[in-house]
Design a protein around this motif. Structure first.
Motif, short mmCIF file in Angstrom:
data_model
loop_
_atom_site.label_atom_id
_atom_site.label_comp_id
_atom_site.label_asym_id
_atom_site.label_seq_id
_atom_site.Cartn_x
_atom_site.Cartn_y
_atom_site.Cartn_z
N THR A 181 9.04 -3.79 -0.42
CA THR A 181 9.71 -4.99 0.11
C THR A 181 9.34 -6.24 -0.69
O THR A 181 10.19 -7.05 -1.02
CB THR A 181 9.36 -5.19 1.60
N LEU A 182 8.05 -6.40 -0.99
CA LEU A 182 7.64 -7.62 -1.71
C LEU A 182 7.72 -7.45 -3.22
O LEU A 182 7.51 -8.41 -3.96
CB LEU A 182 6.22 -8.01 -1.30
N LYS A 183 8.03 -6.21 -3.70
CA LYS A 183 8.15 -5.92 -5.13
C LYS A 183 6.90 -6.35 -5.92
O LYS A 183 6.99 -6.93 -7.00
CB LYS A 183 9.38 -6.63 -5.75
N ALA A 184 5.75 -6.12 -5.33
CA ALA A 184 4.50 -6.53 -5.99
C ALA A 184 4.06 -5.48 -7.01
O ALA A 184 4.15 -4.29 -6.76
CB ALA A 184 3.42 -6.73 -4.95
N LYS A 185 3.60 -5.97 -8.19
CA LYS A 185 3.06 -5.06 -9.21
C LYS A 185 1.54 -5.13 -9.25
O LYS A 185 0.87 -4.20 -9.64
CB LYS A 185 3.61 -5.45 -10.60
N THR A 186 1.01 -6.32 -8.92
CA THR A 186 -0.44 -6.49 -8.99
C THR A 186 -0.97 -7.02 -7.66
O THR A 186 -0.28 -7.75 -6.96
CB THR A 186 -0.81 -7.52 -10.09
N ALA A 187 -2.22 -6.64 -7.35
CA ALA A 187 -2.80 -7.10 -6.10
C ALA A 187 -4.29 -7.34 -6.27
O ALA A 187 -4.93 -6.78 -7.16
CB ALA A 187 -2.57 -6.06 -5.00
N VAL A 188 -4.83 -8.21 -5.44
CA VAL A 188 -6.27 -8.38 -5.33
C VAL A 188 -6.64 -8.01 -3.90
O VAL A 188 -5.91 -8.33 -2.96
CB VAL A 188 -6.69 -9.84 -5.63
N ILE A 189 -7.76 -7.28 -3.73
CA ILE A 189 -8.21 -6.94 -2.39
C ILE A 189 -9.46 -7.75 -2.08
O ILE A 189 -10.38 -7.82 -2.89
CB ILE A 189 -8.53 -5.43 -2.28
N SER A 195 -18.04 -4.94 7.53
CA SER A 195 -17.25 -4.22 8.52
C SER A 195 -16.72 -2.89 7.98
O SER A 195 -16.10 -2.84 6.93
CB SER A 195 -16.09 -5.12 8.97
N ASP A 196 -16.97 -1.81 8.73
CA ASP A 196 -16.47 -0.50 8.34
C ASP A 196 -14.95 -0.48 8.36
O ASP A 196 -14.30 0.16 7.55
CB ASP A 196 -16.97 0.57 9.32
N TYR A 197 -14.40 -1.21 9.31
CA TYR A 197 -12.95 -1.29 9.47
C TYR A 197 -12.30 -1.82 8.20
O TYR A 197 -11.37 -1.25 7.64
CB TYR A 197 -12.65 -2.20 10.66
N SER A 198 -12.84 -2.96 7.73
CA SER A 198 -12.27 -3.61 6.56
C SER A 198 -12.37 -2.71 5.33
O SER A 198 -11.44 -2.57 4.55
CB SER A 198 -13.00 -4.93 6.33
N LYS A 199 -13.52 -2.06 5.17
CA LYS A 199 -13.71 -1.19 4.01
C LYS A 199 -12.77 0.01 4.06
O LYS A 199 -12.29 0.49 3.04
CB LYS A 199 -15.17 -0.74 3.93
N GLY A 200 -12.49 0.50 5.29
CA GLY A 200 -11.57 1.62 5.45
C GLY A 200 -10.17 1.25 4.99
O GLY A 200 -9.54 1.96 4.20
N LEU A 201 -9.67 0.12 5.44
CA LEU A 201 -8.33 -0.33 5.06
C LEU A 201 -8.24 -0.56 3.55
O LEU A 201 -7.25 -0.20 2.91
CB LEU A 201 -7.96 -1.62 5.79
N GLN A 202 -9.30 -1.14 3.02
CA GLN A 202 -9.35 -1.46 1.59
C GLN A 202 -9.18 -0.20 0.75
O GLN A 202 -8.38 -0.14 -0.17
CB GLN A 202 -10.69 -2.15 1.29
N LYS A 203 -9.92 0.86 1.15
CA LYS A 203 -9.91 2.11 0.39
C LYS A 203 -8.50 2.71 0.34
O LYS A 203 -8.02 3.12 -0.72
CB LYS A 203 -10.89 3.08 1.06
N VAL A 243 0.26 -10.15 -4.80
CA VAL A 243 -0.11 -10.22 -3.38
C VAL A 243 -1.63 -10.14 -3.25
O VAL A 243 -2.32 -9.68 -4.16
CB VAL A 243 0.50 -9.05 -2.55
N ILE A 244 -2.13 -10.60 -2.12
CA ILE A 244 -3.56 -10.49 -1.82
C ILE A 244 -3.70 -9.73 -0.51
O ILE A 244 -3.08 -10.09 0.49
CB ILE A 244 -4.20 -11.89 -1.69
N TYR A 245 -4.47 -8.63 -0.55
CA TYR A 245 -4.70 -7.85 0.66
C TYR A 245 -6.02 -8.29 1.28
O TYR A 245 -7.05 -8.28 0.62
CB TYR A 245 -4.71 -6.35 0.32
N LEU A 246 -5.97 -8.69 2.55
CA LEU A 246 -7.12 -9.30 3.21
C LEU A 246 -7.37 -8.60 4.55
O LEU A 246 -7.01 -9.10 5.60
CB LEU A 246 -6.80 -10.79 3.41
N PRO A 247 -7.97 -7.40 4.49
CA PRO A 247 -8.11 -6.63 5.73
C PRO A 247 -9.35 -7.03 6.53
O PRO A 247 -10.29 -6.25 6.65
CB PRO A 247 -8.23 -5.19 5.23
N GLY A 248 -9.39 -8.24 7.08
CA GLY A 248 -10.58 -8.68 7.82
C GLY A 248 -10.25 -9.03 9.26
O GLY A 248 -9.18 -8.68 9.76
#
Lengths: 399, 301
Positions: A181-189, A195-203, A243-248
């Motif tokens: 949808t966002l047509k992203a090629k590059t991302a920063v996490i 938090s175990d939760y955040s690390k899980g989503l990141q992986k 895009v920036i992925y921010l699973p917190g």
């Protein structure tokens, strides 16, 4: 003068102690009487939730949802002819407090099952107790895989279940949403390493995003209770990702979004259900939330009939408050347990556990649930977009 | 190069907040050799009082600058009174007791304030208004960015430090403070009112914490009852780094700690940030056990 003061003080204290003791005795005998009644007529379910502490907003919502479910079930005649009783225990948003609360619920309150906690980290504090005492545990929204499957041995935690989908799915949904949808090629996490939760989503975001041809430019981290994020945000700005992925969780996410927008980072931010709190908009401000997306368990704007029924009932019970995802999952967790007790035909722990594992096509507020072999429900997720600081329904993604 | 300067600016702004809190720590330690662990929580109380007065004053319709000044004054006054009461109720009865007893009491006071906050205000983080709208300034073309808040924090910290130095070295109460710090009994024999001097120290230290609390709230837009724990700890480290008891040391220690933390994050080792910051502390303490500015043992104010 001092002496008189001391005498008065001593008298008051003694009096207070004496009456205090008297009251306690009364309370105890009352409690005993209630306990006697309870054994005859009610089925106790423990709610081990974040009623205070950093994630209190989650616990509060989940408790409201759970109470609604209990009320609906009791109004409809209860389970196996008995009324349900929800026993609340506060885990103060801490894993070790969650352990203690679970022990208290099982040994003192004699609950037949526990629901909670809302976060993976706190639920992991309860898992050993549930396994050891052989009491079924249904977490409302712990999304980390290792809640139901022991990380080291790879064995199933046979007494542990959940009402939510798991991190791989949330990570996958957002990675696919980013590429398609966002047509992203590059991302920063940007991960919360405490938090175990955040690390899980990141992986799982990383796995899926890389598999579909995207590049992860860098992986950054912060810790809960941090308040200045400008150093890392400056670094992210230099990397200039699509895009920036921010699973917190919402508290830090709110501060990060605010500081990022002030620094002129305009690209989309994406996150998971940890963003789901009214506090997010209060901390970040509506303007900073423009162009941000989150995955969630449900959306109150979803037009499906089961969602509408739930939202209406919840609003009626809570003074027109719109239920968030945590509330919907707290509701579903209680309904899951009630359904299993009905099918098991008893509150025997082993039968109840087997019934929970056999849950199939059960229609709940967040969708139709079937338990898979790792005790994870297979069900749909939604992607929400923030418009003027409010969550709006963007897309529904099936498993 | 621009990247480096930008990160340096980020570091200095983080560091000035640490320094602002560290000033109060170092001052109380200088007078009565007490590490006042409740300092971070007075900072929290100050921040909440600032929040409520700012909300109220803004709803009355006052201009932002006036709102800020009045909220600062209210917050600093109330916190100064709080500081005095804490000292009178919790520390004064223990003045002759061992130092460890006072230290444990300080931790107790800290928990008391934190959980009273949770009880009264709830555990949720609350949004803090910006009060003055932030302005962004671009330097070197558009590659380096400073906002008005970052400048304000540094300027406030430096001004407060200068005022503090002036009070301690040029006024009568400052002279009394230095005398009490040097030898409490001898000061009493010379006719100095020790209790009042210590109260004044706590009042000034707590007012500084309150100022830091309001500025912290304006910068990071979120306050909660536990917000004092981590900044309090970092400020304590900053005070030790600069030489606890030394006022300029608190400023230098704060700026150093902030800059080191930021530079570590900026190099991409954000998870090592606290580890390296504490390693720097250990290294400095190995080579200079009294901290960077800790050599003038006779003037610990």
């Amino acid at each position: 003068m001092k002496k008189i003061g001391a005498i008065i003080l001593t008298t008051v204290l003694t009096a207070a102690l004496a009456t205090g003791c008297g009251n306690n005795k009364n309370n105890e005998s009352n409690a005993a009487a209630n306990g006697g009644n309870a054994a005859a007529g009610t089925i106790k379910i423990g709610a081990n939730l974040e009623l205070t502490g950093g994630q209190a907003s989650f616990g509060d919502s989940a408790l409201k949802g759970a109470k609604l479910a209990v009320k609906e079930i009791n109004d409809a005649g209860g389970v196996l002819g008995q009324q349900l009783e929800l026993v609340e225990a506060d885990n103060a948003s801490k894993s070790e407090e969650a352990t203690r609360a679970a022990q208290k619920l099982i040994t003192t309150e004699k609950v037949v099952a526990i629901i909670g906690a809302t976060t993976s980290t706190n639920t992991l504090g309860i898992v050993p107790v549930a396994q050891d005492k052989k009491i079924p545990l249904v977490s409302s929204s712990a999304t980390n895989p290792k809640v139901t499957v022991d990380e080291r041995s790879g064995d199933l935690n046979e007494w542990v279940f959940r009402a939510s989908f798991i991190d791989p799915f949330q990570g996958q949904v957002m990675a696919n949403f980013a590429t398609e949808t966002l047509k992203a090629k590059t991302a920063v996490i940007y991960t919360d390493t405490s938090s175990d939760y955040s690390k899980g989503l990141q992986k799982f975001f990383k796995e899926t995003f890389t598999k579909s041809g995207g590049t992860i430019l860098s992986e950054e981290s912060y810790q809960q209770k941090d308040s200045d994020f400008k150093a890392v945000l400056t670094r992210i700005k230099e990397a200039n990702p699509d895009v920036i992925y921010l699973p917190g969780y919402y508290e830090e996410v709110g501060k990060i979004l605010k500081q990022a927008r002030e620094m002129g980072i305009t690209v989309p931010f994406m996150g998971g259900d940890g963003w789901d709190s009214p506090q997010l908009a209060e901390i970040a401000g509506a303007a900073a939330l423009d162009n941000t997306f989150m995955s969630n368990h449900y959306s109150p704007e979803d037009s499906a009939p089961e969602v509408k029924t739930f939202v209406d009932a919840f609003k009626a019970a809570n003074g027109d408050l719109v239920p968030d995802g945590m509330a919907a999952l707290g509701y579903d967790a209680v309904k899951l347990v009630a359904d299993a007790i009905t099918r098991a035909g008893s509150t025997d722990a082993t039968k109840l556990k087997d019934a929970l594992a056999a849950t199939k096509d059960l229609q709940l507020a967040t969708g139709k649930i079937t338990m898979n072999e790792t005790h994870d429900p297979v069900k749909a997720a939604v992607v929400l977009k923030f418009v003027d600081g409010k969550q709006t329904f963007e897309a529904k993604v099936n498993p | 190069m621009e990247y480096f300067i930008q990160q340096l600016i980020n570091g200095i702004s983080v560091g000035s907040i640490y320094a602002l809190i560290a000033l109060g720590y170092t001052m109380v330690y200088g007078i009565i050799k007490l590490i006042n662990f409740a300092h971070g929580d007075v900072f929290m109380v100050g921040s909440f009082i600032g929040l409520f007065s700012a909300r109220y004053l803004a709803s009355v319709g006052l201009p932002p600058v006036i709102v800020l000044i009045i909220s600062l004054i209210i917050s600093m006054t109330v916190s100064a009174l709080l500081g005095i009461s804490i000292e009178r109720l919790a520390y004064k009865p223990l003045r002759k007791a061992s130092r460890i007893a006072v230290l444990i009491t300080a931790i107790g006071v800290s928990f008391f304030l934190e959980y009273s906050g949770v009880f009264v205000l709830g555990p949720q983080a609350k949004g803090f208004p910006e009060i003055l709208n932030k302005k962004q300034y671009q330097l070197f073309g558009s590659s380096v960015q400073v906002d008005s808040n970052q400048i304000m924090i540094l300027v406030t910290t430096v001004i407060l430090m200068i005022i503090l130095q002036y009070i301690v070295h040029r006024t009568k109460i400052g002279k009394a403070m230095r005398a009490v710090s040097y030898d409490m009994e001898a000061a009493r024999l010379m006719g100095i009112n020790v209790d009042r001097t210590i109260s004044a120290t706590f009042a000034i230290g707590s007012a500084l914490a309150a100022a830091a609390g309001v500025i912290f709230g304006m910068t990071y837009n979120s306050v909660d009852p536990m917000m004092g724990v981590l900044p309090g700890l970092k400020a304590f480290v900053a005070a030790v780094l600069g030489g606890i008891g030394s006022v300029p040391g608190a400023l230098v220690g704060g700026l150093l700690l902030g800059t080191v933390e930021t530079e570590i994050s900026s190099l991409g080792y954000s998870s090592w940030r606290d580890g390296v910051a504490f390693a720097v502390l250990i290294l400095i303490l190995i080579f200079k056990p009294s901290g960077l500015f800790g050599k003038n043992v006779r003037e610990k104010v």
